[in-house]
Design an enzyme around this catalytic site. Structure first.
Site, PDB file in Angstrom:
ATOM      1  N   TYR A 111      42.485  64.831  39.978  1.00 53.19           N
ATOM      2  CA  TYR A 111      41.581  65.217  40.477  1.00 53.19           C
ATOM      3  C   TYR A 111      40.682  65.607  41.430  1.00 53.19           C
ATOM      4  CZ  TYR A 111      40.566  63.686  45.461  1.00 53.19           C
ATOM      5  OH  TYR A 111      39.810  63.384  47.132  1.00 53.19           O
TER       6      TYR A 111
ATOM      7  N   LYS B 127      43.761  57.360  55.706  1.00 58.43           N
ATOM      8  CA  LYS B 127      43.945  56.221  54.665  1.00 58.43           C
ATOM      9  C   LYS B 127      45.899  56.236  54.514  1.00 58.43           C
ATOM     10  CE  LYS B 127      44.202  56.363  49.641  1.00 58.43           C
ATOM     11  NZ  LYS B 127      43.444  57.119  48.215  1.00 58.43           N
TER      12      LYS B 127
ATOM     13  N   HIS C 147      49.113  64.415  48.008  1.00 59.77           N
ATOM     14  CA  HIS C 147      48.815  63.471  46.847  1.00 59.77           C
ATOM     15  C   HIS C 147      50.360  63.828  46.112  1.00 59.77           C
ATOM     16  CE1 HIS C 147      44.521  64.668  44.869  1.00 59.77           C
ATOM     17  NE2 HIS C 147      44.374  63.320  45.884  1.00 59.77           N
TER      18      HIS C 147
ATOM     19  N   ARG D 111      38.438  63.384  54.153  1.00 59.51           N
ATOM     20  CA  ARG D 111      38.853  62.359  53.386  1.00 59.51           C
ATOM     21  C   ARG D 111      37.211  62.166  55.025  1.00 59.51           C
ATOM     22  NH1 ARG D 111      43.688  61.021  52.938  1.00 59.51           N
ATOM     23  NH2 ARG D 111      43.938  60.601  51.004  1.00 59.51           N
TER      24      ARG D 111
ATOM     25  N   HIS E  44      32.645  61.944  48.331  1.00 60.00           N
ATOM     26  CA  HIS E  44      34.535  62.759  47.928  1.00 60.00           C
ATOM     27  C   HIS E  44      34.370  64.037  47.059  1.00 60.00           C
ATOM     28  CE1 HIS E  44      38.319  61.203  49.046  1.00 60.00           C
ATOM     29  NE2 HIS E  44      38.387  61.194  47.011  1.00 60.00           N
TER      30      HIS E  44
ATOM     31  N   ARG F 286      36.028  66.913  49.020  1.00 60.32           N
ATOM     32  CA  ARG F 286      37.183  66.796  49.663  1.00 60.32           C
ATOM     33  C   ARG F 286      37.663  67.838  48.083  1.00 60.32           C
ATOM     34  NH1 ARG F 286      42.238  64.958  51.286  1.00 60.32           N
ATOM     35  NH2 ARG F 286      43.299  64.128  49.873  1.00 60.32           N
TER      36      ARG F 286
END
Length: 180
Positions: free
Chosen positions: A163, A63, A154, A40, A128, A131
């Protein structure tokens, strides 16, 4: 937060690399680093030269608070070696031109990505995207969604598929073959 897409076309990735390199080695390296690690942006920007000198990048994800080990690929190692030559160990990997030894901010990273996106006529691109591009291409190379899920940290395979844009690819393919 805007929903962004991975960059699926390797030729576009190469074009973005050339475009960013023509602007700045730092901007080029940020993109190359992002698409080769899947980190990230907030984790990337806090890295210093000393953090990328070994075989792995070891950090605590902002995160999740989890410790993460990322093997530095041969491609990334080669680029990092050239990029960090002459830099001090304590310098930020992506230094700001504003202030002494400060990293660029998230909004500057976003502006860099948006400028490249505009140049290539891409939409739904942001920080993003790097990523997601990593995840998309890792899946394309390995076809191992569990591996990609683990790397991206995840909780569910379905989340990872959505995603990295694979759900959209499957829907697009199905619609292309559909007709009444």
């Amino acid at each position: 937060m805007n929903f962004v897409q991975p960059i699926r076309d390797p030729a576009v990735i190469d074009g973005i690399k050339e475009f960013l390199r023509s602007e700045s080695e730092r901007n080029y390296m940020m993109f190359v680093f992002g698409i080769n690690t899947g980190l990230r942006i907030q984790d990337m920007l806090k890295l210093r030269v000393r953090d990328v000198q070994g075989e792995h990048i070891i950090l605590i994800e902002m995160k999740t608070g989890k410790k993460k080990w990322i093997k530095i690929t041969a491609t990334l190692r080669r680029e990092l070696k050239k990029y960090t030559e002459g830099m001090e160990q304590n310098e930020y990997l992506f230094p700001s031109r504003q202030g002494e030894n400060k990293p660029i901010k998230r909004d500057m990273a976003y502006k860099i990505m948006r400028k490249a996106a505009k140049h290539f006529g891409l939409v739904d691109i942001g920080t993003h995207t790097m990523r997601k591009t990593f995840g998309y291409h890792m899946y394309q190379k390995t076809k191992d969604i569990t591996l990609v899920q683990t790397i991206l940290n995840h909780s569910d395979k379905a989340i990872t598929m959505r995603y990295i844009g694979m759900d959209q690819n499957r829907m697009d393919d199905a619609m292309s073959r559909f007709g009444l």
